[in-house]
Every structure is written in C-alpha cells, then in structure tokens.
Design a protein around this motif. Structure first.
Motif, PDB file in Angstrom:
ATOM      1  N   PHE A 129       0.718  -0.795   0.166  1.00 11.85           N
ATOM      2  CA  PHE A 129       0.043  -0.385  -0.008  1.00 11.85           C
ATOM      3  C   PHE A 129       0.521   1.403   0.059  1.00 11.85           C
ATOM      4  CE2 PHE A 129      -2.216   3.678   2.625  1.00 11.85           C
ATOM      5  CZ  PHE A 129      -3.544   3.740   1.384  1.00 11.85           C
ATOM      6  N   ALA A 130       1.574   1.531   0.911  1.00  9.95           N
ATOM      7  CA  ALA A 130       2.497   2.470   0.733  1.00  9.95           C
ATOM      8  C   ALA A 130       3.282   2.603  -0.364  1.00  9.95           C
ATOM      9  CB  ALA A 130       4.372   2.065   2.183  1.00  9.95           C
ATOM     10  N   ALA A 131       3.860   1.601  -1.208  1.00 10.98           N
ATOM     11  CA  ALA A 131       4.152   1.777  -2.810  1.00 10.98           C
ATOM     12  C   ALA A 131       3.998   2.167  -4.106  1.00 10.98           C
ATOM     13  CB  ALA A 131       4.906   0.707  -2.998  1.00 10.98           C
ATOM     14  N   SER A 132       2.195   2.250  -3.064  1.00  9.40           N
ATOM     15  CA  SER A 132       0.622   3.025  -4.475  1.00  9.40           C
ATOM     16  C   SER A 132       1.003   4.258  -4.526  1.00  9.40           C
ATOM     17  CB  SER A 132      -0.366   1.225  -3.715  1.00  9.40           C
ATOM     18  OG  SER A 132      -0.932   2.514  -2.690  1.00  9.40           O
ATOM     19  N   VAL A 133       0.132   4.843  -4.815  1.00  8.93           N
ATOM     20  CA  VAL A 133       0.316   5.914  -5.537  1.00  8.93           C
ATOM     21  C   VAL A 133      -0.751   6.277  -5.011  1.00  8.93           C
ATOM     22  CG1 VAL A 133      -1.147   7.912  -7.008  1.00  8.93           C
ATOM     23  CG2 VAL A 133       0.023   5.834  -7.905  1.00  8.93           C
ATOM     24  N   LYS A 134      -1.469   5.798  -4.242  1.00  9.13           N
ATOM     25  CA  LYS A 134      -2.785   6.014  -3.218  1.00  9.13           C
ATOM     26  C   LYS A 134      -2.159   5.959  -1.589  1.00  9.13           C
ATOM     27  CE  LYS A 134      -7.312   5.280  -1.070  1.00  9.13           C
ATOM     28  NZ  LYS A 134      -8.261   4.564  -0.868  1.00  9.13           N
ATOM     29  N   GLY A 135      -1.005   4.846  -1.422  1.00 13.48           N
ATOM     30  CA  GLY A 135      -0.538   5.055  -0.577  1.00 13.48           C
ATOM     31  C   GLY A 135       0.357   6.182  -0.358  1.00 13.48           C
ATOM     32  N   ILE A 136       0.855   6.502  -1.278  1.00 15.01           N
ATOM     33  CA  ILE A 136       2.318   7.536  -0.823  1.00 15.01           C
ATOM     34  C   ILE A 136       1.575   8.785  -0.620  1.00 15.01           C
ATOM     35  CG2 ILE A 136       3.895   8.945  -3.423  1.00 15.01           C
ATOM     36  CD1 ILE A 136       4.298   6.359  -4.531  1.00 15.01           C
ATOM     37  N   VAL A 137       0.382   9.185  -1.291  1.00 13.49           N
ATOM     38  CA  VAL A 137      -0.695   9.721  -1.124  1.00 13.49           C
ATOM     39  C   VAL A 137      -0.402  10.644  -0.027  1.00 13.49           C
ATOM     40  CG1 VAL A 137      -2.192  12.053  -1.795  1.00 13.49           C
ATOM     41  CG2 VAL A 137      -0.412  10.550  -3.159  1.00 13.49           C
ATOM     42  N   LEU A 138      -1.036   9.677   0.507  1.00 12.94           N
ATOM     43  CA  LEU A 138      -1.393   9.291   2.012  1.00 12.94           C
ATOM     44  C   LEU A 138      -0.732  10.124   3.423  1.00 12.94           C
ATOM     45  CD1 LEU A 138      -4.410   6.977   1.961  1.00 12.94           C
ATOM     46  CD2 LEU A 138      -4.657   9.371   2.108  1.00 12.94           C
TER      47      LEU A 138
END
Length: 494
Positions: free
Chosen positions: A38-47
């Motif tokens: 999740f931290a590597a996904s775009v959404k995870g990075i933004v959050l």
C-alpha cells in the motif's frame, strides 16, 4: 445417540488486548507485505506524505519551515529518482530565506541587519545565504583542483583557518560599520552551515569526484536541523538510500512511525514542562542557578529537583526533535539510524554519549577523533585512544560550540566573549576525562554481578555524572564559572 457439542464462542479481547494488537500492528507495519504494498501505491504515497506533513505541523514549526518541508516532501514523493535535485532546490530556497539555523545566530543576524542602512533586509539575508553557498562550492572546487597540496589534503582544517581569519578581521574594528555588519552576516551563515561543507569536503576527498553540485545539495536540506548536520553528508546518506520501490516504501513507513513517536514525545515534553514548572511551580534550572549566584540559593532539595528535571527534559526534548528530523530524512528515502536511542539505558559514560546525541558524536569522531587517532601515539595504544578522545570530546566539542556562538564575541568583544566560554571549556575537559576513564576501564558491569550492580548502580552513576556536568553546559553565556560552582556547592548544602 451422540450429542453434538457446539464450540464455545471465541473470547473477545478486551480493550487492553485490542490496544496491544494495534500497537503490534503499527510497530510491525514496515514488515507487513500488505502495508508495504500500500505504501508503494500512488494512493498510499499520497496518504503517507500528507500524514507525515500533518504530524510535522503538530510539532509547531515556523511557517517558513512548514513551507520548505511541504515542498521537499512533495518533490520527493513526485520524483523519488531525482531526490538529490529536489533536496538541492530546497537547499537553495532555504539558504536564501534563512541563512542561519540557530535561534541565537538568527537573533544576532536581525541585530546586524539594523546596522547596514537602507538596503532591503530581504536582499541582505538572501545575499548572505548565496555568499555561503558560493563559499562552499568554491571550497569543493578548489579542493578537487589542488588535491595534492596541503590545503587539498586537509580541507576542513584549511576552511577552519579561513573562518577564523575572517572572524579576526570582523573583530578587529578596522572595517566600516556597514561593511562589518555585512561580514558578520556572512560569518553567521557560514557558522550555521560550516559542518555541512566540512562533510562535503570529506566525502569529496574520499570519493575523488570533481562535481560539487550533488554535495552542495545537502548544505541546507529541507529537513533543516541546527548547525549540526543530521545525516552527515551525501556520502553517508548514499549508504542508506532506498534502491527500489519496496525498499523506499519500507523506509517511508519507518519514517512515518518515527515522526509520530517524535510528535508524541514533543507533546509529552511540553506537557511535562507546563505541569512541573507552570502548574507545580518548580523553578527552571536557570532560575535556581541565578538564586545561587545572588547568594540566596534555594533549598538543596528544590535545587536538586530543578537539576534532575532539567536533565531528563533535555533528553526528552532532544529525542523528540531528533526523531522528527530523522523521520523526514527517512521519508525522503534515506533509512539512516536514529539520533537518540534509549540513553538512560547506558551503563557507561561512553555508551551514554553514543546513545544520547549520535550525530554530534559522529561529527566529533569524524573530524577530531580519527585524525588524531591515525596520526599520534601509534606505539602507545591506551595513550592513543585517550589523546584522540580528548581531541574529540574537549577540543572538537569546544570549537563546535564556539564557532556556533560567534554572536557572543561580536556583541561582547574578544576577551569578554572568550571568558563567556570558560565554563563550557571546563565542561569539555571534565567530559573528556570521564569518557577517557570510561573507555580505558578494564572492569565493566556484567549480568552475573546481579541486578543492583549491573542494571541499577551503573545507570545511576552515568545519570549523576551528566546531571552535575549539565551545570557547566547550558546556557553557555548566562553564568560565570564561579556562579556555576556556587550552585554546585549549594546542592550539597555548602
């Protein structure tokens, strides 16, 4: 006929169990595949970056720091492969907006600005920052060009001699007032970033590179910090740089955990100071020392309470601040070690020094201990270690703080300014002596010595040593050495 027995309902964990489970999940999320993905996904990075920035804002930094951190985080999130460029741009902006790091030098800079005349102060501040940046890049270029000369082989020593030469000119009184003020502005900027340039020079000496730009990018990175460069320079950071998306996600998650912990410690620090000093009325250490200096010391128990509380809150404050800075560096993609790691668990003075302020200890080791250790007393191992330790903990320690407080000399003059540092010199001498004895001591506590002699007494001895030594440390220019001894004697009823 057999009876079917229904399985009992699973016991629901209580609130404590749920809290412990959440804590375990939080602490282990940088090892959980789902959290890493999740931290590597775009959404995870933004959050994640938004969360880090909001937690950073909760530590109540200044508006300028908030802006630059926001830009740095956004750039590192959008262009992780070009993080050096992002950090370099924030460095340029930071230097132009705030060429000094410490509050003391910032206050001094504002006083000097009033002496310059009608020139726009914003132009002067930006000019001081640009002059500092130009000085650092020129030093790197000259070192790479003349690396076989004595200044090229000893770049940090050479830069220190240049610094003191300019300082001598500024103190001479021969310069016109306005020009002298401009020189002091440059010196304040140089004092703030001196050790960033020193690390860049040391890296370049080892790497044998000629391009100064990648190293100059770290003269004032967006994670700020004081005159001490947390994370050292480009060479040290490169060792901990995330090499792929998975490693970067893990490093970012570690940064998120650490900044939350740092913010909690900062809140605890603020609450403890309010409760103890404002609500309970416990005098702060400077007030207790001032009372002793006036000849009317507080009761010994109250003075001891002020001293011990100051010592513990100082550790808490340093840990909170260091965690926030290291967390920002981790979120930028460099998984460096923490600055403060359980200092109260130390069983020796040397161990405490390593746990309490790691990057300051590293600076002293890099620029003072190793040069002395590699050059002097090679045939006498114990003397070699003792001399190198003295060079680091005493000479280097005193020089670092002296260079970071040149405002004292500018305001008070040379001799009064030097006298203001005599108590800190005493502090450095005693600290060096304690560390030397701690390193050379043959008998160390062992588990078989028992709980009291292994876990309790060594830690009490370490705490008492640094507690009493604090009297001669802070604030550097507030009390004479005689007034500090008066407070020390008052602790024992003298």
């Amino acid at each position: 006929m057999s009876e079917t027995v229904s399985p009992p309902d699973r016991a629901h964990p209580g609130l404590l169990g749920q809290a412990l489970a959440l804590r375990a999940a939080w602490l282990g999320m940088d090892r959980a595949p789902a959290a890493i993905a999740f931290a590597a996904s775009v959404k995870g990075i933004v959050l994640l970056y938004v969360a880090v920035f909001l937690v950073f804002c909760a530590t109540r930094p200044g508006p300028g720091s908030m802006l630059i951190v926001a830009l740095g985080l956004a750039g590192c999130a959008a262009m992780p492969a070009r993080r050096t460029l992002v950090i370099g741009l924030t460095t340029l902006l930071f230097i132009m907006l705030r060429p000094t790091r410490s509050e003391d030098l910032s206050d001094f800079l504002r006083r000097e600005l009033d002496l310059v005349g009608s020139i726009d102060q914003r132009i002067l501040i930006a000019g001081a920052g640009i002059a500092f940046l130009a000085f650092g890049m020129a030093a790197l270029r000259l070192q790479s060009t003349f690396r076989e000369t004595a200044p090229g082989r000893h770049p940090v020593l050479t830069m220190m001699l240049v610094f003191f030469a300019i300082l001598s000119v500024a103190l001479s009184g021969l310069l016109p007032v306005e020009f002298a003020a401009e020189v002091w502005l440059f010196l304040a900027a140089l004092a703030s970033g001196f050790w960033c340039i020193a690390y860049a020079l040391a890296d370049q000496k080892v790497k044998q590179t000629t391009d100064p730009l990648p190293r100059a990018a770290f003269f004032r990175p967006f994670w700020e910090g004081p005159t001490l460069p947390i994370g050292k320079g480009a060479g040290f950071l490169a060792k901990f740089e995330a090499k792929d998306d998975t490693a970067l996600a893990v490093t970012r998650l570690k940064g998120l955990k650490l900044i939350v912990w740092g913010a909690l410690l900062a809140g605890l620090d603020a609450a403890a100071r309010s409760l103890l000093h404002t609500e309970a009325g416990l005098p702060v250490l400077t007030d207790a020392m001032a009372a002793a200096a006036r000849g009317t010391p507080l009761p010994a128990a109250l003075s001891w309470a002020s001293l011990v509380v100051h010592y513990l809150l100082d550790i808490l404050h340093l840990a909170a601040w260091g965690h926030v800075v290291v967390a920002l560096i981790r979120v930028a993609g460099y998984g460096i070690p923490r600055n403060t790691v359980r200092p109260l668990a130390a069983r020796s003075l040397a161990e405490f020094w390593n746990r309490y302020y790691f990057y300051f200890k590293e600076l002293l080791v890099d620029f003072f201990f190793y040069p002395a250790f590699l050059r002097w007393f090679k045939k006498y191992p114990r003397l070699r270690v003792a001399f190198a330790t003295f060079c680091a903990a005493c000479v280097g320690n005193w020089l670092f703080h002296f260079m970071g407080r040149i405002d004292i000399l500018a305001v008070n003059g040379v001799l009064p300014g030097l006298r203001a540092f005599e108590s800190y010199l005493f502090y450095c001498v005693v600290l060096a002596a304690g560390l030397i004895l701690s390193q050379l001591r043959k008998r160390r506590p062992k588990p078989e010595d028992g709980f009291l002699r292994y876990d309790v007494l060594p830690r009490l001895h370490v705490g008492l040593f640094f507690c009493l030594l604090t009297i001669f440390n802070e604030p550097i220019d507030a009390f004479t050495i005689g007034e500090r001894f008066a407070f020390l004697f008052s602790l024992f009823g003298a």
